[in-house]
Write a protein that holds these residues in place. Structure first.
Motif, PDB file in Angstrom:
ATOM      1  N   ASP A  83       5.128  12.755   3.551  1.00 10.16           N
ATOM      2  CA  ASP A  83       5.340  11.643   4.471  1.00 10.16           C
ATOM      3  C   ASP A  83       5.465  10.325   3.703  1.00 10.16           C
ATOM      4  O   ASP A  83       6.175   9.413   4.131  1.00 10.16           O
ATOM      5  CB  ASP A  83       4.199  11.541   5.470  1.00 10.16           C
ATOM      6  N   TYR A  84       4.755  10.219   2.596  1.00 13.19           N
ATOM      7  CA  TYR A  84       4.829   9.029   1.751  1.00 13.19           C
ATOM      8  C   TYR A  84       4.225   9.362   0.395  1.00 13.19           C
ATOM      9  O   TYR A  84       3.566  10.403   0.218  1.00 13.19           O
ATOM     10  CB  TYR A  84       4.102   7.835   2.383  1.00 13.19           C
ATOM     11  N   HIS A  85       4.466   8.489  -0.560  1.00 10.16           N
ATOM     12  CA  HIS A  85       3.953   8.693  -1.913  1.00 10.16           C
ATOM     13  C   HIS A  85       3.481   7.354  -2.457  1.00 10.16           C
ATOM     14  O   HIS A  85       4.155   6.332  -2.287  1.00 10.16           O
ATOM     15  CB  HIS A  85       5.062   9.260  -2.813  1.00 10.16           C
ATOM     16  N   ILE A  86       2.317   7.348  -3.090  1.00 15.21           N
ATOM     17  CA  ILE A  86       1.785   6.146  -3.737  1.00 15.21           C
ATOM     18  C   ILE A  86       1.617   6.473  -5.213  1.00 15.21           C
ATOM     19  O   ILE A  86       0.936   7.441  -5.571  1.00 15.21           O
ATOM     20  CB  ILE A  86       0.432   5.721  -3.127  1.00 15.21           C
ATOM     21  N   ASP A  87       2.252   5.684  -6.080  1.00 14.36           N
ATOM     22  CA  ASP A  87       2.176   5.993  -7.509  1.00 14.36           C
ATOM     23  C   ASP A  87       0.973   5.328  -8.166  1.00 14.36           C
ATOM     24  O   ASP A  87       0.162   4.650  -7.499  1.00 14.36           O
ATOM     25  CB  ASP A  87       3.489   5.634  -8.216  1.00 14.36           C
ATOM     26  N   GLU A  88       0.842   5.511  -9.474  1.00 17.02           N
ATOM     27  CA  GLU A  88      -0.335   5.022 -10.197  1.00 17.02           C
ATOM     28  C   GLU A  88      -0.378   3.503 -10.285  1.00 17.02           C
ATOM     29  O   GLU A  88      -1.418   2.913 -10.612  1.00 17.02           O
ATOM     30  CB  GLU A  88      -0.366   5.625 -11.612  1.00 17.02           C
ATOM     31  N   ASN A  89       0.730   2.836  -9.987  1.00 11.29           N
ATOM     32  CA  ASN A  89       0.782   1.372  -9.996  1.00 11.29           C
ATOM     33  C   ASN A  89       0.686   0.776  -8.596  1.00 11.29           C
ATOM     34  O   ASN A  89       1.012  -0.396  -8.386  1.00 11.29           O
ATOM     35  CB  ASN A  89       2.064   0.903 -10.677  1.00 11.29           C
ATOM     36  N   ASN A  90       0.245   1.585  -7.651  1.00 10.90           N
ATOM     37  CA  ASN A  90       0.075   1.163  -6.256  1.00 10.90           C
ATOM     38  C   ASN A  90       1.386   0.724  -5.612  1.00 10.90           C
ATOM     39  O   ASN A  90       1.443  -0.229  -4.840  1.00 10.90           O
ATOM     40  CB  ASN A  90      -0.962   0.035  -6.133  1.00 10.90           C
ATOM     41  N   ASN A  91       2.463   1.433  -5.961  1.00 10.30           N
ATOM     42  CA  ASN A  91       3.733   1.260  -5.262  1.00 10.30           C
ATOM     43  C   ASN A  91       3.829   2.338  -4.188  1.00 10.30           C
ATOM     44  O   ASN A  91       3.503   3.506  -4.437  1.00 10.30           O
ATOM     45  CB  ASN A  91       4.909   1.405  -6.228  1.00 10.30           C
ATOM     46  N   LEU A  92       4.284   1.952  -3.013  1.00 12.34           N
ATOM     47  CA  LEU A  92       4.436   2.883  -1.903  1.00 12.34           C
ATOM     48  C   LEU A  92       5.901   3.262  -1.728  1.00 12.34           C
ATOM     49  O   LEU A  92       6.778   2.392  -1.751  1.00 12.34           O
ATOM     50  CB  LEU A  92       3.928   2.249  -0.602  1.00 12.34           C
ATOM     51  N   PHE A  93       6.137   4.552  -1.542  1.00 12.23           N
ATOM     52  CA  PHE A  93       7.477   5.067  -1.254  1.00 12.23           C
ATOM     53  C   PHE A  93       7.393   5.784   0.089  1.00 12.23           C
ATOM     54  O   PHE A  93       6.625   6.740   0.255  1.00 12.23           O
ATOM     55  CB  PHE A  93       7.927   6.031  -2.357  1.00 12.23           C
ATOM     56  N   ILE A  94       8.195   5.344   1.041  1.00  7.15           N
ATOM     57  CA  ILE A  94       8.115   5.866   2.405  1.00  7.15           C
ATOM     58  C   ILE A  94       9.501   5.732   3.035  1.00  7.15           C
ATOM     59  O   ILE A  94      10.254   4.806   2.691  1.00  7.15           O
ATOM     60  CB  ILE A  94       7.030   5.100   3.201  1.00  7.15           C
ATOM     61  N   HIS A  95       9.842   6.634   3.935  1.00  6.97           N
ATOM     62  CA  HIS A  95      11.185   6.563   4.507  1.00  6.97           C
ATOM     63  C   HIS A  95      11.365   5.314   5.362  1.00  6.97           C
ATOM     64  O   HIS A  95      12.348   4.587   5.203  1.00  6.97           O
ATOM     65  CB  HIS A  95      11.481   7.799   5.349  1.00  6.97           C
ATOM     66  N   ALA A  96      10.431   5.068   6.274  1.00  3.91           N
ATOM     67  CA  ALA A  96      10.604   3.966   7.226  1.00  3.91           C
ATOM     68  C   ALA A  96       9.497   2.924   7.118  1.00  3.91           C
ATOM     69  O   ALA A  96       9.739   1.784   6.739  1.00  3.91           O
ATOM     70  CB  ALA A  96      10.692   4.521   8.650  1.00  3.91           C
ATOM     71  N   GLY A  97       8.268   3.302   7.472  1.00  4.96           N
ATOM     72  CA  GLY A  97       7.185   2.331   7.434  1.00  4.96           C
ATOM     73  C   GLY A  97       5.908   2.869   8.020  1.00  4.96           C
ATOM     74  O   GLY A  97       5.737   4.079   8.203  1.00  4.96           O
ATOM     75  N   PHE A  98       5.000   1.949   8.344  1.00  5.50           N
ATOM     76  CA  PHE A  98       3.722   2.300   8.968  1.00  5.50           C
ATOM     77  C   PHE A  98       3.258   1.077   9.743  1.00  5.50           C
ATOM     78  O   PHE A  98       3.701  -0.047   9.483  1.00  5.50           O
ATOM     79  CB  PHE A  98       2.689   2.726   7.917  1.00  5.50           C
ATOM     80  N   SER A  99       2.354   1.280  10.691  1.00  3.86           N
ATOM     81  CA  SER A  99       1.920   0.168  11.527  1.00  3.86           C
ATOM     82  C   SER A  99       0.471  -0.232  11.304  1.00  3.86           C
ATOM     83  O   SER A  99       0.073  -1.337  11.646  1.00  3.86           O
ATOM     84  CB  SER A  99       2.127   0.512  13.010  1.00  3.86           C
ATOM     85  N   SER A 100      -0.333   0.652  10.718  1.00  5.91           N
ATOM     86  CA  SER A 100      -1.753   0.363  10.541  1.00  5.91           C
ATOM     87  C   SER A 100      -1.964  -0.750   9.521  1.00  5.91           C
ATOM     88  O   SER A 100      -1.376  -0.741   8.435  1.00  5.91           O
ATOM     89  CB  SER A 100      -2.494   1.621  10.087  1.00  5.91           C
ATOM     90  N   MET A 101      -2.820  -1.690   9.849  1.00  5.17           N
ATOM     91  CA  MET A 101      -3.155  -2.764   8.924  1.00  5.17           C
ATOM     92  C   MET A 101      -3.985  -2.254   7.743  1.00  5.17           C
ATOM     93  O   MET A 101      -4.227  -2.979   6.776  1.00  5.17           O
ATOM     94  CB  MET A 101      -3.942  -3.864   9.647  1.00  5.17           C
ATOM     95  N   HIS A 102      -4.426  -0.984   7.829  1.00  3.73           N
ATOM     96  CA  HIS A 102      -5.250  -0.395   6.772  1.00  3.73           C
ATOM     97  C   HIS A 102      -4.450   0.560   5.896  1.00  3.73           C
ATOM     98  O   HIS A 102      -5.009   1.203   5.010  1.00  3.73           O
ATOM     99  CB  HIS A 102      -6.442   0.329   7.385  1.00  3.73           C
ATOM    100  N   GLY A 103      -3.158   0.663   6.146  1.00  2.11           N
ATOM    101  CA  GLY A 103      -2.313   1.499   5.309  1.00  2.11           C
ATOM    102  C   GLY A 103      -1.917   2.808   5.953  1.00  2.11           C
ATOM    103  O   GLY A 103      -2.464   3.199   6.998  1.00  2.11           O
ATOM    104  N   PRO A 104      -0.965   3.515   5.357  1.00  2.00           N
ATOM    105  CA  PRO A 104      -0.458   4.752   5.952  1.00  2.00           C
ATOM    106  C   PRO A 104      -1.495   5.860   6.080  1.00  2.00           C
ATOM    107  O   PRO A 104      -1.383   6.714   6.949  1.00  2.00           O
ATOM    108  CB  PRO A 104       0.680   5.159   5.004  1.00  2.00           C
ATOM    109  N   ASN A 105      -2.520   5.843   5.235  1.00  2.00           N
ATOM    110  CA  ASN A 105      -3.547   6.886   5.343  1.00  2.00           C
ATOM    111  C   ASN A 105      -4.420   6.702   6.577  1.00  2.00           C
ATOM    112  O   ASN A 105      -5.168   7.617   6.965  1.00  2.00           O
ATOM    113  CB  ASN A 105      -4.418   6.917   4.091  1.00  2.00           C
ATOM    114  N   LYS A 106      -4.310   5.539   7.227  1.00  2.00           N
ATOM    115  CA  LYS A 106      -5.042   5.276   8.471  1.00  2.00           C
ATOM    116  C   LYS A 106      -4.093   5.200   9.673  1.00  2.00           C
ATOM    117  O   LYS A 106      -4.496   4.776  10.758  1.00  2.00           O
ATOM    118  CB  LYS A 106      -5.814   3.958   8.354  1.00  2.00           C
ATOM    119  N   GLU A 107      -2.860   5.638   9.491  1.00  2.00           N
ATOM    120  CA  GLU A 107      -1.850   5.551  10.547  1.00  2.00           C
ATOM    121  C   GLU A 107      -2.191   6.501  11.696  1.00  2.00           C
ATOM    122  O   GLU A 107      -2.461   7.686  11.489  1.00  2.00           O
ATOM    123  CB  GLU A 107      -0.480   5.904   9.968  1.00  2.00           C
ATOM    124  N   HIS A 108      -2.188   5.970  12.914  1.00  2.00           N
ATOM    125  CA  HIS A 108      -2.471   6.784  14.096  1.00  2.00           C
ATOM    126  C   HIS A 108      -1.240   7.546  14.575  1.00  2.00           C
ATOM    127  O   HIS A 108      -1.355   8.585  15.221  1.00  2.00           O
ATOM    128  CB  HIS A 108      -3.002   5.916  15.244  1.00  2.00           C
TER     129      HIS A 108
END
Length: 247
Positions: free
Chosen positions: A115-140
């Protein structure tokens, strides 16, 4: 030197994929991160998936799941082909599977996408996006990973003079060093190359329509593009039957 290369939405444009890999001089030392939407549009969706399955044998690859990939996965799994999918590029994908491809192998490939990938430099790779203010791992709402447009729209609409310590600065953008997305063609903004707004990079340069496929080095920001897809598939329409913004 090892590079991290990010690739935009392919949409069945197998010929364009071969071009950008050649033009970027991709080697087995490079990390390849694909942002999703491998299928639906031009006539070689199944060929694209076959190639990517083989590519991962020699290259370190990350495959992100796009909204069109969700549709194709469901088709391969339970033979569901809803009208909304068929009318948004799915028809060409179904037709590409009339040839002899290993559908079970392709289904396994789709099911193992991220669904998404976060690399060792804290870069996010995702197709579209996310809505949670806490990040994709907290996405409802997990569908946001492949459908959300508000992340990109927020970046586009931002005052470029807004400081990161401002209370008005979008909290989602502060979570990551950089964010790489596809999903929304830059052609919507009359731009034919990857776009950067705030810390968000949009790599979907309209390969499904009249644009090109792009591959970008995330460190140097150098990018390479294919020929325009209508030039590569002169007897096809891709997704040009439909309004670009209907994607």
């Amino acid at each position: 030197m090892k590079r991290t290369l990010v690739i935009g939405d392919i949409h069945g444009g197998y010929k364009a994929l071969l071009q950008v890999i050649e033009r970027a001089k991709v080697t087995t030392d490079d990390i390849l991160i694909f942002l999703g939407d491998y299928v639906d549009g031009w006539s070689e969706s199944a060929e694209t998936i076959d190639f990517l399955i083989d590519l991962r044998e020699n290259n370190e690859c990350v495959f992100i799941r796009g909204n069109h990939d969700v549709w194709c996965q469901n088709y391969l799994r339970v033979k569901e082909a809803p009208d909304v999918w068929l009318s948004n590029g799915g028809k060409s994908t179904v037709e590409s599977y009339t040839s002899s491809f290993d559908k079970s192998k392709h289904l396994d490939f789709f099911m193992k996408m991220k669904d998404y990938h976060i690399d060792e430099n804290n870069n996010l790779f995702i197709h579209a996006g996310f809505s949670s203010m806490h990040g994709p791992n907290k996405e409802h709402y997990s569908t946001n990973f492949s459908w959300d447009r508000t992340l990109w729209e927020t970046a586009v609409a931002m005052d470029k003079h807004l400081k990161k310590n401002s209370e008005l600065y979008p909290k989602r953008l502060l979570l990551f060093n950089e964010i790489y997305i596809g999903h929304t063609p830059t052609l919507n903004y009359k731009v034919q190359s990857p776009m950067n707004k705030a810390n968000v990079w949009n790599i979907d340069t309209g390969a499904a329509f009249t644009g090109k496929l792009s591959i970008l080095d995330i460190h140097s920001k150098e990018f390479w593009q294919s020929d325009s897809l209508p030039k590569l598939y002169p007897n096809e329409k891709g997704r040009n039957f439909y309004n670009i913004k209907s994607k």
